[in-house]
Enzyme design. Structure first.
Site, PDB file in Angstrom:
ATOM      1  N   ALA A 259       0.867  -1.171   0.000  1.00 58.50           N
ATOM      2  CA  ALA A 259       0.000   0.000   0.000  1.00 58.50           C
ATOM      3  C   ALA A 259       0.903   1.220   0.000  1.00 58.50           C
ATOM      4  O   ALA A 259       2.093   1.105   0.270  1.00 58.50           O
ATOM      5  CB  ALA A 259      -0.899   0.004   1.232  1.00 58.50           C
ATOM      6  N   ASN A 262       0.080   7.956   0.018  1.00 58.30           N
ATOM      7  CA  ASN A 262      -0.140   9.268  -0.600  1.00 58.30           C
ATOM      8  C   ASN A 262      -1.109  10.074   0.268  1.00 58.30           C
ATOM      9  O   ASN A 262      -2.158   9.564   0.659  1.00 58.30           O
ATOM     10  CB  ASN A 262      -0.757   9.113  -1.984  1.00 58.30           C
ATOM     11  CG  ASN A 262      -0.066   8.066  -2.823  1.00 58.30           C
ATOM     12  OD1 ASN A 262       1.116   8.174  -3.074  1.00 58.30           O
ATOM     13  ND2 ASN A 262      -0.797   7.025  -3.210  1.00 58.30           N
ATOM     14  N   HIS A 294      -1.630   1.279   9.385  1.00 58.28           N
ATOM     15  CA  HIS A 294      -0.256   1.689   9.064  1.00 58.28           C
ATOM     16  C   HIS A 294      -0.272   2.917   8.136  1.00 58.28           C
ATOM     17  O   HIS A 294       0.411   3.912   8.395  1.00 58.28           O
ATOM     18  CB  HIS A 294       0.442   0.491   8.403  1.00 58.28           C
ATOM     19  CG  HIS A 294       1.835   0.731   7.902  1.00 58.28           C
ATOM     20  ND1 HIS A 294       2.931   0.111   8.449  1.00 58.28           N
ATOM     21  CD2 HIS A 294       2.328   1.514   6.912  1.00 58.28           C
ATOM     22  CE1 HIS A 294       4.025   0.502   7.819  1.00 58.28           C
ATOM     23  NE2 HIS A 294       3.681   1.353   6.864  1.00 58.28           N
ATOM     24  N   GLU A 295      -1.064   2.842   7.084  1.00 61.80           N
ATOM     25  CA  GLU A 295      -1.074   3.944   6.113  1.00 61.80           C
ATOM     26  C   GLU A 295      -1.698   5.199   6.718  1.00 61.80           C
ATOM     27  O   GLU A 295      -1.297   6.317   6.380  1.00 61.80           O
ATOM     28  CB  GLU A 295      -1.825   3.533   4.838  1.00 61.80           C
ATOM     29  CG  GLU A 295      -1.268   2.284   4.146  1.00 61.80           C
ATOM     30  CD  GLU A 295       0.220   2.343   3.853  1.00 61.80           C
ATOM     31  OE1 GLU A 295       0.740   3.445   3.585  1.00 61.80           O
ATOM     32  OE2 GLU A 295       0.876   1.269   3.919  1.00 61.80           O
TER      33      GLU A 295
END
Ligand code: ZN
Length: 838
Positions: A259, A262, A294-295
């Site tokens: 992943a 952005n 996490h992202e």
């Protein structure tokens, strides 16, 4: 802090793009507003694979055409200004580029499903691929605002970091979409993409949205709801509101990484965002939550506060990994996700870090850092593990207060490791810099050796490695050693002592019966008990289950590492497993069976047989206790371990799982449903037992399914066949028909498959030419799977082949070096095992 030394500072990029998905190209205009702090007559920007039509510079009202030259080797465009300029300038570049198929830069991706196919175009820029889409100062330090405009077909949805502010019709059935200007941010976090996406907005937090292709809307609802919870958790935990107006989760069919964070537009591999209830096992569900979390953590760690240089990448990845687990644990405490953490993060990191060619967490002089299978276990997993270690040493509130200071102090800007230590020290008053610098700047980790004499416990430390002579022999670390002391009744209490030099001694109470170093395995080091009586007592406590599962896991894990390194021998390790008795708790069980499998691959002759018979016995015990089929309301760890053990049980010839797999597989073939928490295991075990009909069924299912989760189950099964002709077929299929992004999946499985291992090296040599044309991260995953096991019988040839490649400066030389070191470790295991059974 190393800042790039440019004379100009970017302020704002205006990017106008006209992509064409029929021709797979785009024409574009980028306008960069910048400030020249010193007088300049030459401007260097990063650019790669772009065809530039013209460059102009404007200062004040004056606009002038400029000469330019492209330097592909340096990935630059050099623009000659007509005269020396200082102050504000505006550079405008009119250019053209391809929408490539390489999963880097601006690329296209196709989703094939039973009713046809869909093509989308998206970007992936970390760490230096923004330059493939627009000329820019492509370094995280150079933050700027971005205004993005896209002209796309009217039925398409265009997505970028920010929400659209306007849409206006354009000729030819197209429309112009303009997005709000971003806050200042780094180039690697810019995103734009287009496709026939449906956008689904979360009902409870309208900032959170999912963008998916037709037919995926239902499977994204679970991830969308978890993203909302994770976002809220992070806003509270980091004491800082999410700064963008929206957060999109985008499922991308072809994606090299897992992943990408952005800002405001996170992209995912489909299986890491979409939950397909028929095919997703509990570990798949856990992984979806962990990756989403996490992202989202990155939206602060990385996006809001950005590493001033790539060498500080760990500030992004360690925190995202650590808090990824924290967020999941906060919402699903019964998943016991921290147990999964010690196995998949800490053990993986210790293993990687025990090889000679390891690196430090902060990569020295590393202006260019590549995330691959050599660096990720250090930057992500070791980094996250030492955060768990220091949080055990600090108070949890102090740790969080330090993070708040760090985020508040550098919000919108850049930071380095030193800034983190300053914030942590001011929040805790503890010598965090002194401790953490040693862990972050030095490669490797210590082996703490314990022995007692005359009522005193003596501890010493030395760098641990599998092979002799890794690095400087006098390295030490500040180790906060947590010791649990047990009396005869089994009651325990702990002491924490900071070991700053090579040795330390402490008084022991006379009533101490046994002691366990590294209580609850929060420390990032190995332990060796010179004191055999203590180890035997701990083994007895493990057998009686008076030691917690995580400590039983730690004891076995360290003893296995000591066996690999030759500090103890294989018979002693097997004897220890005997002493600890039947342990079917998921964490120690899965590690033990994994280690026995490692040994079976490396050892041969009578040593190999001894390992196989021990493994067979423990596998019988495991399935006797676990049963072969999931029960109602079983806890996650138990479901996870059963599914994972099925195939190994089939290899070992354990009848229960073999016959269950046979029955369940017949159900599958008859279009029936199999519980998702044994589905993967059943397909793998069926492949091991299977013939060409089984093979044809797996391939047919892999190619006809709409679910990526299902496809991955098939791809793993493809690596599990026993019959050589089927393995040959599967290897050919990897090159011809398995999509690039998934080519490593069956190969990694085959590197654990005793029947496939002998075929891997010859296959690789023949396949290398094709593999050189795919994304380097996928190729390198194949090398790191194939070489350590497939190279055992071809060690000299493999070393010669890859030394040549590394001399030619092949990409991922560090990953190749790691693969060769792992091969050397396997050869050492084989030699030592044979000697101890001679
Ligand atoms: Zn990350």
């Amino acid at each position: 802090m190393t800042n790039p030394e440019s004379k100009i500072t970017p302020k704002h990029y205006h990017l106008r793009l006209q992509p064409n998905l029929d021709r797979m190209d785009f024409s574009a205009l980028v306008t960069l507003q910048a400030v020249a702090r010193q007088s300049v007559d030459l401007i260097e920007l990063n650019a790669l694979d772009l065809a530039v039509r013209s460059c102009r510079v404007r200062q004040g009202e004056k606009q002038t055409e400029c000469g330019f030259c492209l330097d592909p080797a340096r990935e630059e465009i050099r623009i000659d200004l007509p005269e020396k300029i200082t102050g504000e300038i505006e550079i405008q570049i009119d250019y053209y580029g391809r929408i490539n198929s390489q999963m880097a830069g601006f690329y296209h991706s196709t989703y094939r499903h039973s009713n046809g196919s869909e093509t989308i175009a998206v970007t992936q820029f970390q760490e230096s691929d923004a330059r493939r889409a627009f000329a820019c100062m492509d370094h995280p330090f150079y933050k700027a605002g971005f205004t993005i405009e896209m002209v796309v077909d009217r039925e398409m949805t265009a997505i970028s970091n920010m929400p659209a502010v306007s849409e206006s019709p354009e000729p030819g059935g197209r429309k112009r979409v303009t997005f709000e200007t971003t806050p200042v941010m780094s180039t690697y976090l810019v995103f734009f993409g287009m496709g026939r996406f449906s956008v689904i907005t979360d009902e409870l937090d309208r900032r959170v949205r999912a963008a998916v292709l037709p037919g995926m809307a239902e499977t994204v609802r679970y991830g969308l709801a978890f993203a909302r919870k994770a976002l809220k958790y992070c806003e509270t935990c980091f004491a800082s509101p999410y700064p963008l107006p929206k957060l999109d989760l985008i499922a991308v069919p072809d994606f090299a990484f897992g992943a990408m964070e952005n800002w405001g537009a996170i992209t995912f591999r489909e299986n890491l965002l979409l939950l397909d209830p028929a095919n997703t096992a509990v570990d798949g569900e856990e992984r979806i939550c962990e990756v989403i979390a996490h992202e989202i953590v990155h939206q602060w760690f990385g996006n809001l506060v950005t590493p001033a240089d790539w060498k500080f990448l760990w500030l992004n990845e360690s925190f995202a990994t650590f808090y990824g687990y924290q967020v999941v644990d906060a919402h699903y405490p019964d998943w016991q996700i921290w147990e999964e953490f010690v196995e998949s993060q800490t053990a993986t990191a210790l293993n990687r870090d025990s090889l000679r060619e390891t690196s430090a967490i902060e990569i020295s002089g590393g202006s260019h850092v590549v995330i691959n299978s050599a660096t990720a276990p250090i930057i992500y997993s070791k980094g996250a593990s030492i955060l768990r270690q220091i949080r055990g040493y600090m108070d949890e509130n102090e740790f969080e207060a330090g993070l708040h200071r760090y985020l508040a102090g550098h919000s919108g800007g850049c930071a380095g490791s030193s800034d983190m230590w300053t914030a942590m020290e001011s929040a805790s008053g503890k010598p965090i810099r002194q401790i953490m610098e040693q862990w972050v700047l030095q490669p490797g980790h210590p082996l703490v050796t314990a022995k007692q004499s005359s009522g005193r416990l003596h501890l010493s430390q030395k760098r641990f490695s599998y092979l002799p002579a890794a690095g400087a022999q006098n390295q030490t670390w500040p180790v906060a050693v947590i010791i649990r002391w047990f009396d005869k009744s089994g009651a325990g209490r702990t002491t924490t002592a900071l070991m700053e030099g090579p040795e330390m001694e402490m008084e022991m109470d006379p009533d101490i019966y046994a002691y366990k170093i590294n209580d609850l395995q929060t420390g990032f080091y190995r332990t060796r008990y010179k004191d055999i009586q203590n180890l035997e007592r701990l083994a007895a406590m493990a057998a009686a289950k008076t030691l917690p599962a995580i400590d039983r896991w730690g004891l076995e894990n360290d003893l296995f590492a000591l066996t690999v390194a030759g500090h103890t021998d294989l018979p002693a390790y097997l004897e220890f497993l005997e002493q600890t008795g039947t342990d079917t708790d998921p964490l120690p069980l899965s590690a033990k069976m994994g280690h026995l499998h490692d040994l079976m691959i490396a050892a041969d002759g009578s040593a190999g047989q001894a390992v196989a018979s021990a493994a067979t016995r423990y596998m019988h015990e495991a399935f006797d206790v676990l049963g072969c089929r999931p029960e109602k309301d079983e806890p996650h760890p138990r479901l996870r371990v059963r599914n994972n053990l099925f195939w190994q049980a089939a290899i070992l010839g354990v009848p229960g799982p073999i016959s269950t797999a046979g029955e369940e597989f017949e159900k599958l073939r008859g279009q029936g449903r199999v519980h998702p928490d044994i589905l993967r295991g059943v397909m793998q075990a069926a492949a091991w037992q299977g013939d060409e009909k089984t093979y044809a069924w797996v391939v047919e299912r892999m190619e006809s399914t709409d679910s990526e989760q299902d496809r991955l189950n098939c791809l793993r099964a493809l690596g599990c066949f026993r019959r050589p002709e089927l393995i040959e077929n599967a290897l050919a299929l990897v090159l011809d028909r398995v999509p690039d992004k998934n080519k490593f999946v069956p190969v990694a499985q085959m590197a654990r498959n005793p029947a496939a291992i002998p075929l891997l090296w010859d296959w690789y040599k023949g396949a290398e030419k094709i593999l050189n044309t795919i994304h380097p991260i996928i190729h390198e995953r194949i090398i790191t799977s194939v070489v350590p096991a497939g190279g055992i019988e071809h060690a000299d040839a493999a070393a010669e082949h890859f030394n040549q490649r590394m001399a030619e400066n092949a990409p991922a030389a560090d990953a190749i070096a790691m693969a060769l070191a792992k091969l050397e470790v396997n050869l050492q295991i084989r030699r030592q095992a044979a000697a101890s059974f001679a």
